[in-house]
Design a protein around this motif. Structure first.
Motif, PDB file in Angstrom:
ATOM      1  N   ALA A  23       1.018  -1.186  -0.253  1.00 49.29           N
ATOM      2  CA  ALA A  23      -0.371   0.102  -0.107  1.00 49.29           C
ATOM      3  C   ALA A  23       0.951   1.073   0.200  1.00 49.29           C
ATOM      4  O   ALA A  23       0.626   2.618  -0.295  1.00 49.29           O
ATOM      5  N   ARG A  24       2.000   1.312   0.266  1.00 48.47           N
ATOM      6  CA  ARG A  24       3.289   2.158   0.656  1.00 48.47           C
ATOM      7  C   ARG A  24       3.395   2.719  -0.901  1.00 48.47           C
ATOM      8  O   ARG A  24       3.877   3.502  -1.380  1.00 48.47           O
ATOM      9  N   GLU A  25       3.705   1.694  -1.645  1.00 47.98           N
ATOM     10  CA  GLU A  25       4.248   2.071  -2.839  1.00 47.98           C
ATOM     11  C   GLU A  25       3.168   1.710  -4.910  1.00 47.98           C
ATOM     12  O   GLU A  25       3.110   2.399  -5.367  1.00 47.98           O
ATOM     13  N   ALA A  26       1.626   1.585  -3.817  1.00 49.55           N
ATOM     14  CA  ALA A  26       0.470   2.161  -4.619  1.00 49.55           C
ATOM     15  C   ALA A  26      -0.978   1.948  -3.947  1.00 49.55           C
ATOM     16  O   ALA A  26      -0.758   1.873  -2.590  1.00 49.55           O
ATOM     17  N   SER A  27      -1.785   2.576  -5.063  1.00 50.74           N
ATOM     18  CA  SER A  27      -2.957   2.682  -4.078  1.00 50.74           C
ATOM     19  C   SER A  27      -3.482   1.533  -4.821  1.00 50.74           C
ATOM     20  O   SER A  27      -3.891   0.203  -5.420  1.00 50.74           O
ATOM     21  N   LEU A  28      -3.605   0.888  -2.952  1.00 44.42           N
ATOM     22  CA  LEU A  28      -4.259  -0.489  -2.865  1.00 44.42           C
ATOM     23  C   LEU A  28      -5.227  -0.498  -1.902  1.00 44.42           C
ATOM     24  O   LEU A  28      -6.087   0.124  -1.737  1.00 44.42           O
ATOM     25  N   GLU A  29      -6.347  -1.679  -3.214  1.00 44.35           N
ATOM     26  CA  GLU A  29      -7.723  -1.860  -2.692  1.00 44.35           C
ATOM     27  C   GLU A  29      -7.266  -3.914  -2.101  1.00 44.35           C
ATOM     28  O   GLU A  29      -7.143  -4.105  -3.194  1.00 44.35           O
ATOM     29  N   LEU A  30      -8.128  -4.057  -1.310  1.00 42.25           N
ATOM     30  CA  LEU A  30      -8.132  -5.785  -0.607  1.00 42.25           C
ATOM     31  C   LEU A  30      -9.226  -5.673  -1.231  1.00 42.25           C
ATOM     32  O   LEU A  30     -10.272  -5.162  -0.968  1.00 42.25           O
ATOM     33  N   VAL A  31      -9.438  -7.112  -1.295  1.00 39.51           N
ATOM     34  CA  VAL A  31     -10.143  -7.428  -1.681  1.00 39.51           C
ATOM     35  C   VAL A  31     -11.147  -8.820  -1.520  1.00 39.51           C
ATOM     36  O   VAL A  31     -10.049  -9.779  -1.737  1.00 39.51           O
ATOM     37  N   ASP A  32     -11.593  -9.093  -0.544  1.00 36.20           N
ATOM     38  CA  ASP A  32     -11.001 -10.813   0.812  1.00 36.20           C
ATOM     39  C   ASP A  32     -12.184 -11.390   0.259  1.00 36.20           C
ATOM     40  O   ASP A  32     -12.831 -12.619   1.111  1.00 36.20           O
ATOM     41  N   GLU A  33     -13.169 -11.435  -0.547  1.00 41.42           N
ATOM     42  CA  GLU A  33     -14.441 -11.999  -0.746  1.00 41.42           C
ATOM     43  C   GLU A  33     -15.223 -11.876  -2.116  1.00 41.42           C
ATOM     44  O   GLU A  33     -14.429 -10.570  -2.589  1.00 41.42           O
ATOM     45  N   ASP A  34     -16.274 -12.888  -2.864  1.00 43.34           N
ATOM     46  CA  ASP A  34     -16.532 -11.960  -4.180  1.00 43.34           C
ATOM     47  C   ASP A  34     -17.357 -10.626  -4.038  1.00 43.34           C
ATOM     48  O   ASP A  34     -18.132 -10.672  -3.219  1.00 43.34           O
TER      49      ASP A  34
END
Length: 234
Positions: A23-34
């Motif tokens: 997340a420090r390297e880029a804009s990060l979205e976590l997708v942890d389910e369908d």
């Protein structure tokens, strides 16, 4: 750069250590389910392991190619859970046959009959994942060695144990994949006329017409050209 990291374990284990650094390297979205709505990102990162909990990741990857973080080489249990495990034994047979021919069909039949034993360990099912991979990263030296010959020049990186170094390597890989995608789009636009129509056709676009041709009725020069481009018409 917007990254979407698809993983069932965003806050635990190796991925849990990697995610906050990524997340420090880029804009990060976590997708942890369908997800219930489309996930928009410049590059999708897929955490793939041989476990049924990665099923939604496997399905998303087949729909939208991206960078694969491959934990295990053999994904037989994952594929089984997404086919026979969902009541579609024929889909499981097809995947096994696609990967291993008649041997795969035999193994699938044994597994479906409850006699699989050690056979799944001998018949890796990973073709779909490798084919959908625009780039591959792995923390396993064994996976890296096996994948090298299967990626056809697509980028492959080994993720070091240090989470900071691994995050930088994965972000660099995602950046390279994004840049390559932009290059391909520019080349595609360059091959179009002012009205947007293609200036040339790929072989796969010509194949339906070639299939309808009767080679003996063509002029000799054209016959040689078609036979060279589409040897299956000989």
């Amino acid at each position: 750069m917007r990254l979407a990291l698809w993983t069932p374990r965003p806050r635990s284990g190796w991925v849990g250590a990697l995610a906050p650094r990524l997340a420090r390297e880029a804009s990060l979205e976590l997708v942890d389910e369908d997800p219930t709505a489309p996930v928009v990102a410049d590059v999708h990162l897929y955490d793939v392991a041989d476990d049924a909990t990665h099923g939604f990741v496997y399905r998303a990857l087949r729909h939208e190619p991206g960078v694969v973080v491959l934990q295990d080489w053999n994904l037989h249990r994952l594929v089984h859970s997404e086919t026979a495990g969902r009541g579609d034994g024929e889909a499981y047979r097809r995947e096994a046959r696609r990967a291993h021919g008649e041997t795969g069909t035999f193994v699938a039949e044994q597994v479906l009959a409850g006699r699989g034993g050690a056979l799944p360990a001998l018949t890796p099912l990973n073709d779909r994942v490798l084919e959908a991979s625009l780039g591959l990263a792995t923390p396993s030296r064994d996976v890296r060695a096996r994948a090298t010959a299967r990626l056809g020049g697509r980028p492959l990186v080994f993720l070091p144990p240090d989470a900071d170094d691994a995050a930088r390597a994965l972000a660099a890989l995602a950046g390279a994949v994004r840049a390559d995608g932009a290059r391909l789009r520019l080349e595609a636009e360059a091959d179009r006329g002012p009205d947007g129509t293609p200036l040339g056709l790929a072989l796969d676009e010509l194949r339906p017409a070639a299939t309808a041709l009767s080679l003996p009725r063509l002029p000799p020069g054209v016959r040689i050209l078609v036979a060279g481009l589409f040897p299956e018409r000989r």
